[in-house]
Scaffold this motif. Structure first.
Motif, PDB file in Angstrom:
ATOM      1  N   TYR A 116      43.100  46.810  59.867  1.00  0.00           N
ATOM      2  CA  TYR A 116      43.845  46.000  58.907  1.00  0.00           C
ATOM      3  C   TYR A 116      42.947  44.873  58.407  1.00  0.00           C
ATOM      4  CZ  TYR A 116      47.845  43.184  57.177  1.00  0.00           C
ATOM      5  OH  TYR A 116      48.723  42.471  56.409  1.00  0.00           O
ATOM      6  N   LYS A 160      47.718  52.624  54.921  1.00  0.00           N
ATOM      7  CA  LYS A 160      49.109  52.187  55.012  1.00  0.00           C
ATOM      8  C   LYS A 160      49.257  50.946  54.153  1.00  0.00           C
ATOM      9  CE  LYS A 160      52.804  50.741  58.153  1.00  0.00           C
ATOM     10  NZ  LYS A 160      53.188  50.482  59.577  1.00  0.00           N
ATOM     11  N   VAL A 161      50.214  50.985  53.244  1.00  0.00           N
ATOM     12  CA  VAL A 161      50.439  49.887  52.310  1.00  0.00           C
ATOM     13  C   VAL A 161      51.117  48.735  53.053  1.00  0.00           C
ATOM     14  CG1 VAL A 161      51.579  49.203  50.166  1.00  0.00           C
ATOM     15  CG2 VAL A 161      50.641  51.517  50.401  1.00  0.00           C
ATOM     16  N   MET A 162      50.462  47.602  53.109  1.00  0.00           N
ATOM     17  CA  MET A 162      51.018  46.427  53.794  1.00  0.00           C
ATOM     18  C   MET A 162      51.560  45.388  52.818  1.00  0.00           C
ATOM     19  SD  MET A 162      50.581  47.340  56.915  1.00  0.00           S
ATOM     20  CE  MET A 162      50.627  45.929  58.033  1.00  0.00           C
ATOM     21  N   VAL A 163      51.191  45.532  51.556  1.00  0.00           N
ATOM     22  CA  VAL A 163      51.753  44.710  50.478  1.00  0.00           C
ATOM     23  C   VAL A 163      51.840  45.618  49.253  1.00  0.00           C
ATOM     24  CG1 VAL A 163      49.448  43.841  49.856  1.00  0.00           C
ATOM     25  CG2 VAL A 163      51.480  42.599  49.099  1.00  0.00           C
ATOM     26  N   ASP A 164      52.942  45.554  48.527  1.00  0.00           N
ATOM     27  CA  ASP A 164      53.132  46.410  47.358  1.00  0.00           C
ATOM     28  C   ASP A 164      51.892  46.388  46.474  1.00  0.00           C
ATOM     29  OD1 ASP A 164      55.642  46.593  48.413  1.00  0.00           O
ATOM     30  OD2 ASP A 164      56.688  45.709  46.689  1.00  0.00           O
ATOM     31  N   LYS A 168      51.400  43.803  43.902  1.00  0.00           N
ATOM     32  CA  LYS A 168      51.164  42.435  44.355  1.00  0.00           C
ATOM     33  C   LYS A 168      49.736  42.214  44.846  1.00  0.00           C
ATOM     34  CE  LYS A 168      55.977  41.777  45.814  1.00  0.00           C
ATOM     35  NZ  LYS A 168      56.876  41.477  46.967  1.00  0.00           N
ATOM     36  N   ALA A 196      54.655  51.177  47.755  1.00  0.00           N
ATOM     37  CA  ALA A 196      55.362  50.013  48.291  1.00  0.00           C
ATOM     38  C   ALA A 196      55.034  49.803  49.769  1.00  0.00           C
ATOM     39  CB  ALA A 196      56.867  50.197  48.110  1.00  0.00           C
ATOM     40  N   GLU A 197      55.286  48.615  50.226  1.00  0.00           N
ATOM     41  CA  GLU A 197      55.016  48.231  51.616  1.00  0.00           C
ATOM     42  C   GLU A 197      55.627  49.237  52.592  1.00  0.00           C
ATOM     43  OE1 GLU A 197      55.902  44.500  54.686  1.00  0.00           O
ATOM     44  OE2 GLU A 197      56.304  44.291  52.531  1.00  0.00           O
ATOM     45  N   GLY A 198      54.821  49.660  53.553  1.00  0.00           N
ATOM     46  CA  GLY A 198      55.273  50.588  54.574  1.00  0.00           C
ATOM     47  C   GLY A 198      54.921  52.036  54.305  1.00  0.00           C
ATOM     48  N   GLN A 256      43.827  44.369  51.976  1.00  0.00           N
ATOM     49  CA  GLN A 256      45.153  43.903  52.398  1.00  0.00           C
ATOM     50  C   GLN A 256      46.030  45.049  52.905  1.00  0.00           C
ATOM     51  OE1 GLN A 256      47.084  40.891  50.048  1.00  0.00           O
ATOM     52  NE2 GLN A 256      45.176  40.245  49.092  1.00  0.00           N
ATOM     53  N   TRP A 257      45.405  46.196  53.169  1.00  0.00           N
ATOM     54  CA  TRP A 257      46.096  47.361  53.707  1.00  0.00           C
ATOM     55  C   TRP A 257      45.450  47.780  55.027  1.00  0.00           C
ATOM     56  CZ3 TRP A 257      46.576  51.051  48.847  1.00  0.00           C
ATOM     57  CH2 TRP A 257      47.447  50.462  47.912  1.00  0.00           C
TER      58      TRP A 257
END
Length: 258
Positions: A63, A91-95, A98, A156-158, A213-214
């Motif tokens: 991360y 893995k998307v941690m912020v959309d 964004k 999207a996140e998650g 950021q992912w």
């Protein structure tokens, strides 16, 4: 009869071993790292400059949230100029909408001349997109949506996604989740290679100021261009088989690619 039965069993075992070896040679995977711990990175010859290991697409992954957070590996014999394939899970941690400016998932940059970039939310008319960019002798290739970049995405996140890029005589190609989303005519890679490639950020010498950021997870590099069926096979195999931290992931992945 018992002797003949034993001979048949032995012959069957030998044949199975031969069949298992053949696809390994054909797939030509030259690098793999799970990116699930500092130990895994170090065991693979890499270095964790900063950052953390959290739940990703396939167990834990790296991360990179802030400046200075990056992982690096030597390029020698692990990344080739003329042709190849890079694949990894994120893995998307912020959309994606964004993610500020230009943020890096993978980078090899011989400053001023040559580069391999996998980044997102780039500003070449392809915001909220994933881009696969090649710089060759100070010239960028195949700029734009449907070429070096995907169409705008709604990730999207998650969510977790599989990114694959190829370069070589078949042209440059970008796949997302096993599907072709960008293709260009440039038929080689960079002309010069830097000492290291970077995951989750740009190089530490430039401050690693553009984190993805992912979470980056399960990184593969091949010395040949995988086609769409092989990319889909690699994605499927990594969904169903979990390799050990220290295993090259060569056998189980390449058998499914044949």
């Amino acid at each position: 009869m018992k002797i003949m039965s034993n001979v048949r069993v032995f012959s069957t075992v030998i044949l199975m071993l031969i069949l298992a070896v053949i696809p390994v040679v054909q797939a030509k995977q030259i690098f793999y790292n799970s990116l699930d711990s500092e130990k895994a990175v170090k065991d693979g010859g890499g270095k964790v400059h900063a950052g953390s290991f959290v739940e990703g697409a396939m167990g834990k992954g790296f991360y990179s949230l802030k400046a200075g957070e990056a992982v690096s590996f030597p390029t020698e014999e692990q990344l080739l100029l003329e042709t190849g394939t890079i694949a990894l899970w994120v893995k998307v941690m912020v959309d994606i909408k964004k993610v500020p400016g230009e943020s890096f998932i993978f980078m090899m940059y011989k400053r001023g001349a040559d580069a391999f970039f996998i980044n997102h939310s780039h500003n070449w008319g392809a915001n909220q997109a994933i881009c696969w960019m090649i710089k060759h002798k100070n010239k960028w290739f195949e700029n734009g949506i449907g070429k070096s970049c995907s169409k705008p995405l709604k990730w999207a996140e998650g969510e977790t996604h599989f990114i694959t890029t190829t370069w070589g005589p078949k042209g440059m190609h970008l796949f997302l989740d096993g599907k072709s989303v960008g293709k260009g005519d440039h038929k080689t890679g960079a002309s010069l290679m830097d000492d290291d490639f970077w995951v989750g950020n740009i190089e530490i010498e430039k401050g690693s100021t553009l984190p993805s950021q992912w979470v980056q997870d399960e990184l593969y590099i091949f010395d040949t261009q995988l086609d769409q069926a092989e990319v889909a096979g690699l994605m499927k195999s990594s969904l169903t088989v979990e390799p050990s931290v220290n295993h090259l992931a060569l056998t189980w992945a390449t058998i499914k690619l044949k």
